[in-house]
Design an enzyme around this catalytic site. Structure first.
Site, PDB file in Angstrom:
ATOM      1  N   GLY A  67       0.803  -1.219   0.000  1.00 51.27           N
ATOM      2  CA  GLY A  67       0.000   0.000   0.000  1.00 51.27           C
ATOM      3  C   GLY A  67       0.833   1.266   0.000  1.00 51.27           C
TER       4      GLY A  67
ATOM      5  N   ASP B 168       4.992  12.798  10.243  1.00 53.41           N
ATOM      6  CA  ASP B 168       4.607  13.590  11.420  1.00 53.41           C
ATOM      7  C   ASP B 168       4.776  15.080  11.131  1.00 53.41           C
ATOM      8  OD1 ASP B 168       4.321  11.107  12.707  1.00 53.41           O
ATOM      9  OD2 ASP B 168       6.435  11.110  13.265  1.00 53.41           O
TER      10      ASP B 168
ATOM     11  N   ARG C 202       2.032  16.182   8.638  1.00 56.85           N
ATOM     12  CA  ARG C 202       0.758  16.375   9.360  1.00 56.85           C
ATOM     13  C   ARG C 202       0.772  17.670  10.154  1.00 56.85           C
ATOM     14  NH1 ARG C 202       0.409  10.066  10.958  1.00 56.85           N
ATOM     15  NH2 ARG C 202      -1.063   9.412   9.341  1.00 56.85           N
TER      16      ARG C 202
ATOM     17  N   HIS D 118       8.294   8.045  16.407  1.00 54.10           N
ATOM     18  CA  HIS D 118       7.290   8.005  15.329  1.00 54.10           C
ATOM     19  C   HIS D 118       6.090   7.151  15.728  1.00 54.10           C
ATOM     20  CE1 HIS D 118       5.621   8.172  11.337  1.00 54.10           C
ATOM     21  NE2 HIS D 118       5.756   6.881  11.128  1.00 54.10           N
TER      22      HIS D 118
END
Length: 330
Positions: free
Chosen positions: A12, A151, A154, A179
């Site tokens: 994915g 991170d 985001r 993480h």
């Protein structure tokens, strides 16, 4: 000439990451490896009119050897994805074995390559990789990275209303620690340009950066985890490493590294009590040139976040090291 390899290219994260790398003008050769479906993914991507010459391999016929030989940058998204109700810790047993075996291949076939680990839990898989490379006598702390860029991505995205940036990536926000969950510490006080986050919004914003992955897992309703955003983040970091490898200077990226082996790392290791930590790292042609200590002068709120972070990190790191030193019985 830059050769990049993606280990776990059919998954994915692996497929969109491979697509981005195939389209990257800085990559001359791209090798894909996975336990299934690699020939199909490779055939599909081979029709794209870009610079990179692409090849794909399965485990049979020395596939890993062929994928890794002559490789400059190895990106590892291999592993199982997180499902609803799973923590990153639940992934550990399966993904730890996968990373261990792939890194053994790197130690043998491309020991000088830059190794970028995406496979979760990163807080444990990077120490696992370090132990495997140490055992093989080829560990170079400057060439091993845990990819924590998601991170940062985001944080940039979630504070856009406060940064006022039309392009959220123009806001620079150091995100340090590890993480997963509470080990992720966004240092909003160190953001550039500076942020004015209302006090009643702060905790929710921190929590969203720390647990943003849960949003995606829930929204996908059992059909996967954060794959597309992770592929973007993985590519963004890989591109920075490749630019540095090709001689570009002044590249600084947050990444999870082994502190004692990098200039400036001892200072952060002493301050945090951990040897692996994500912080701002200056990248060069030989990998991590130096780390920047951004922990001085943090706010009281951030100090509390860092305390929880280092406590969690210590356990994660020890778990990874112990997996190699005391392998689980089959």
């Amino acid at each position: 000439m830059v050769k990049a390899a993606v280990l776990g290219a059919s998954g994915g994260i692996g497929q969109p990451l491979s697509l981005l790398l195939k389209a990257c003008p800085l990559v001359d050769e791209l090798a894909l490896y996975d336990v299934v479906n690699t020939p199909g993914v490779t055939a599909d991507l081979s029709h794209i009119s870009s610079v990179a010459k692409i090849s794909g391999y399965l485990p049979k016929d020395d596939g890993l050897k062929h994928a890794l030989t002559g490789t400059d940058v190895v990106i590892i998204p291999a592993g199982i994805p997180r499902k609803p109700g799973m923590t990153r810790d639940d992934l550990f047993k399966v993904n730890a074995s996968i990373v261990r075996d792939l890194v053994k291949g790197i130690a043998e076939f491309s020991p000088k390559a830059f190794v970028l680990i995406i496979s979760n839990p990163v807080n444990s898989t990077v120490p696992i990789a370090a132990e495997v490379l140490k055992a093989a006598g080829v560990f170079d702390p400057k060439r091993l990275f845990g990819v924590t860029t998601l991170d940062v991505v985001r944080a940039e995205t979630f504070v856009q209303e406060y940064s006022g940036q039309k392009d959220p990536s123009k806001a620079q926000i150091p995100v340090v620690g590890g993480h997963s969950g509470e080990t992720i510490v966004p240092l909003f006080s160190k953001a550039s340009p500076s942020l004015n986050i209302p006090a009643d919004k702060y905790d929710a914003l921190v929590n969203r950066v720390q647990f943003g992955g849960d949003e995606v897992v829930k929204a996908k309703d059992g059909a996967g985890s954060a794959t597309l955003s992770m592929a973007f983040a993985g590519y963004r970091f890989a591109e920075a490493v490749i630019k540095a490898l090709r001689g570009e200077t002044g590249i600084v990226e947050p990444t999870f590294v082994y502190l004692p082996g990098i200039a400036g790392g001892d200072e952060i290791a002493k301050a945090t009590g951990v040897e692996f930590f994500s912080t701002l790292v200056t990248l060069g042609a030989n990998g991590a040139e130096k780390v920047t200590n951004v922990l001085a002068g943090v706010t009281d709120q951030e100090k509390k976040l860092l305390e929880a972070c280092t406590k969690g990190l210590k356990g994660n790191i020890e778990k990874g090291i112990d997996f190699i030193k005391n392998p689980p019985q089959k």
